[in-house]
Each structure stands twice: as C-alpha cells, then as structure tokens.
Design a protein around this motif. Structure first.
Motif, short mmCIF file in Angstrom:
data_model
loop_
_atom_site.label_atom_id
_atom_site.label_comp_id
_atom_site.label_asym_id
_atom_site.label_seq_id
_atom_site.Cartn_x
_atom_site.Cartn_y
_atom_site.Cartn_z
N ILE A 29 0.86 -1.22 -0.07
CA ILE A 29 -0.01 -0.23 -0.09
C ILE A 29 0.85 1.16 0.04
CG2 ILE A 29 -1.85 1.51 1.01
CD1 ILE A 29 -2.69 -1.33 2.51
N GLU A 30 0.57 2.24 -0.94
CA GLU A 30 1.40 3.47 -0.84
C GLU A 30 0.44 4.59 -0.63
OE1 GLU A 30 4.15 5.50 -4.08
OE2 GLU A 30 2.27 4.94 -4.90
N LEU A 31 0.52 5.42 0.21
CA LEU A 31 -0.23 6.58 0.52
C LEU A 31 0.46 8.06 0.30
CD1 LEU A 31 -1.05 5.28 3.95
CD2 LEU A 31 -2.46 5.17 2.24
N LEU A 32 -0.32 8.61 -0.53
CA LEU A 32 0.36 9.83 -1.03
C LEU A 32 -0.59 11.41 -0.51
CD1 LEU A 32 1.19 8.99 -4.74
CD2 LEU A 32 2.82 9.18 -2.76
N THR B 32 2.20 -8.89 6.73
CA THR B 32 3.61 -9.31 6.55
C THR B 32 4.55 -8.18 7.07
OG1 THR B 32 3.49 -8.54 4.27
CG2 THR B 32 2.95 -10.84 4.68
N ASN B 33 4.11 -6.95 7.46
CA ASN B 33 4.99 -6.22 8.23
C ASN B 33 4.24 -5.91 9.61
OD1 ASN B 33 2.79 -4.36 6.94
ND2 ASN B 33 4.87 -2.90 6.58
N PHE B 34 5.15 -5.37 10.48
CA PHE B 34 4.69 -5.43 11.88
C PHE B 34 5.24 -3.94 12.58
CE2 PHE B 34 4.21 -9.48 10.35
CZ PHE B 34 3.09 -9.95 11.08
N ASP B 35 4.88 -3.64 13.57
CA ASP B 35 5.38 -2.53 14.60
C ASP B 35 6.52 -3.05 15.22
OD1 ASP B 35 4.21 -3.43 16.77
OD2 ASP B 35 2.75 -1.89 16.71
N GLY B 36 7.22 -2.19 16.05
CA GLY B 36 8.25 -2.63 16.82
C GLY B 36 7.74 -3.74 18.12
N ASN B 37 6.61 -3.67 18.51
CA ASN B 37 6.15 -4.80 19.41
C ASN B 37 5.43 -5.89 18.75
OD1 ASN B 37 6.82 -2.94 21.61
ND2 ASN B 37 5.16 -1.80 20.98
N ASN C 222 3.10 -6.11 16.51
CA ASN C 222 1.60 -6.04 16.25
C ASN C 222 1.57 -5.60 14.87
OD1 ASN C 222 0.46 -6.36 18.89
ND2 ASN C 222 1.38 -4.21 19.41
N PRO C 223 0.39 -6.12 14.02
CA PRO C 223 0.38 -5.87 12.86
C PRO C 223 0.40 -4.26 12.29
CG PRO C 223 -1.34 -7.24 13.45
CD PRO C 223 -0.62 -6.89 14.80
N LEU C 224 1.12 -4.07 11.31
CA LEU C 224 0.96 -2.53 10.57
C LEU C 224 0.09 -2.90 9.23
CD1 LEU C 224 1.67 0.28 9.94
CD2 LEU C 224 3.79 -0.29 9.17
N GLY C 225 0.37 -3.52 8.33
CA GLY C 225 -0.33 -3.98 7.25
C GLY C 225 -0.14 -3.13 6.24
N THR C 226 0.96 -2.31 5.88
CA THR C 226 1.34 -1.61 4.53
C THR C 226 1.98 -2.67 3.58
OG1 THR C 226 3.53 -0.90 5.38
CG2 THR C 226 1.67 0.46 5.39
#
Length: 184
Positions: free
Chosen positions: A84-87, A125-130, A132-136
């Motif tokens: 996901i790309e956000l602009l 497939t990507n997560f924060d430092g803890n 937990n899911p991020l989801g980009t």
C-alpha cells in the motif's frame, strides 16, 4: 541609588526567568496526515500481471467523492503480495505518507474487510516494533471464483494488540476505500 536599581533589575530578571520553566512549554501539535491517494498493488506470486486498486480524492473533504479504480480481475487460487502506497498530492512533488505511517507504525494499522461472498483471505507481513500488525504489506490469497467488496482502512492510534477487527481497534480512520472485486 544606582545599586538599588541594579539590584532591583537583577531580582526582577530572576523572578521572570524562574516563572518561565520548561515544564510550561506545550507539547508540539502534530498535524494529521493529509492522504489524497491510496494505491494498493497486488503482485501474483510466481509472476504475472499486477492488479492495482486506487482511491484518489484530490479535493480531500471537498464536495467530490474519491475516484476508485481497479485495473483488472483477480485470478482464482493465487496468492498475491500486496503493498500500500499513501500520497499527499496537494504537495508538489507529492509527499509519500507511507514513510510516515511506517515510521510511526506503533500508532497505525491497516484493516482489510471482506464482504459479499468474496473468497479471499489476507495476512499481515509487516509489523510494528512490538510485533503488532501494521499492514502496509500483506498477502491476499484468492479461493474460488466469486465477487464482493474489499475495504482497506487505515486507523490512527488503534488499540494494540487487537483482535484484527475494526470494532475492536478503536482509534480514528485516516483513510478508507471500498473496492468491488471479481475473482475469475
């Protein structure tokens, strides 16, 4: 008399300086992200044509609805790698908000909502430092031929951990878009 004036000025300066402590300084206000465009790219494992889902709302909260596009149908029985790309396209050149969301991953999470009989599953497939899911970044796996909707929602300051649903997430929605999807 000169000593009294200087002493008075010195004492007054001390009072003024001690009244202005750093504890009284307000925290800086972080502006909310302006997101005009969300582009989801689905790349089939093993190669093939990418599918792009795009929501573009160049007038933000203005009167025009976002323009939603889907570049094609998904294939049945395929796993797609999603990104996901956000602009913020009100800036020139466009500002990449994805970087900010990923840097502040503990304050953000994408949610994927499937409705209408659409036979797909998703996995973060990507997560924060803890952890937990991020989801980009995510995978999307299609099942049998079907159709329905797929909604992508970015929440700011969700409860983490959560059960993966918007109902349990709390927080505020930064952007969401619902796409009509067909699997052939």
């Amino acid at each position: 008399m000169k000593k009294i004036k200087l002493s008075s000025l010195f004492i007054l300066s001390l009072i003024v300086l001690s009244a202005c402590s750093s504890d009284d300084t307000p925290d800086p206000v972080l502006e909310e992200e302006v997101i005009t465009t969300m582009t989801i790219t689905l790349s089939p494992n093993g190669g093939g044509t990418d599918i792009t889902l795009k929501s573009q709302d160049l007038d933000g909260d203005g009167p025009n609805a976002p323009v939603l596009t889907v570049s094609g149908d998904l294939a049945a029985g395929v796993t797609y790698n999603g990104s996901i790309e956000l602009l913020n396209e009100t800036e020139n050149p466009a500002e990449d908000i994805t970087e900010e969301v990923e840097e502040l991953s503990d304050e953000h999470q994408f949610f994927y909502t499937i409705t209408g009989g659409l036979d797909v599953t998703t996995a973060y497939t990507n997560f924060d430092g803890n952890s937990n899911p991020l989801g980009t970044e995510f995978t999307l796996t299609t099942g049998a031929a079907s159709s329905g909707t797929l909604t992508f929602t970015l929440r700011h300051e969700p409860k983490k951990p959560n059960d993966g649903s918007l109902a349990d997430a709390d927080g505020e929605t930064d952007i969401d878009a619902t796409f009509n999807i067909d699997i052939n």
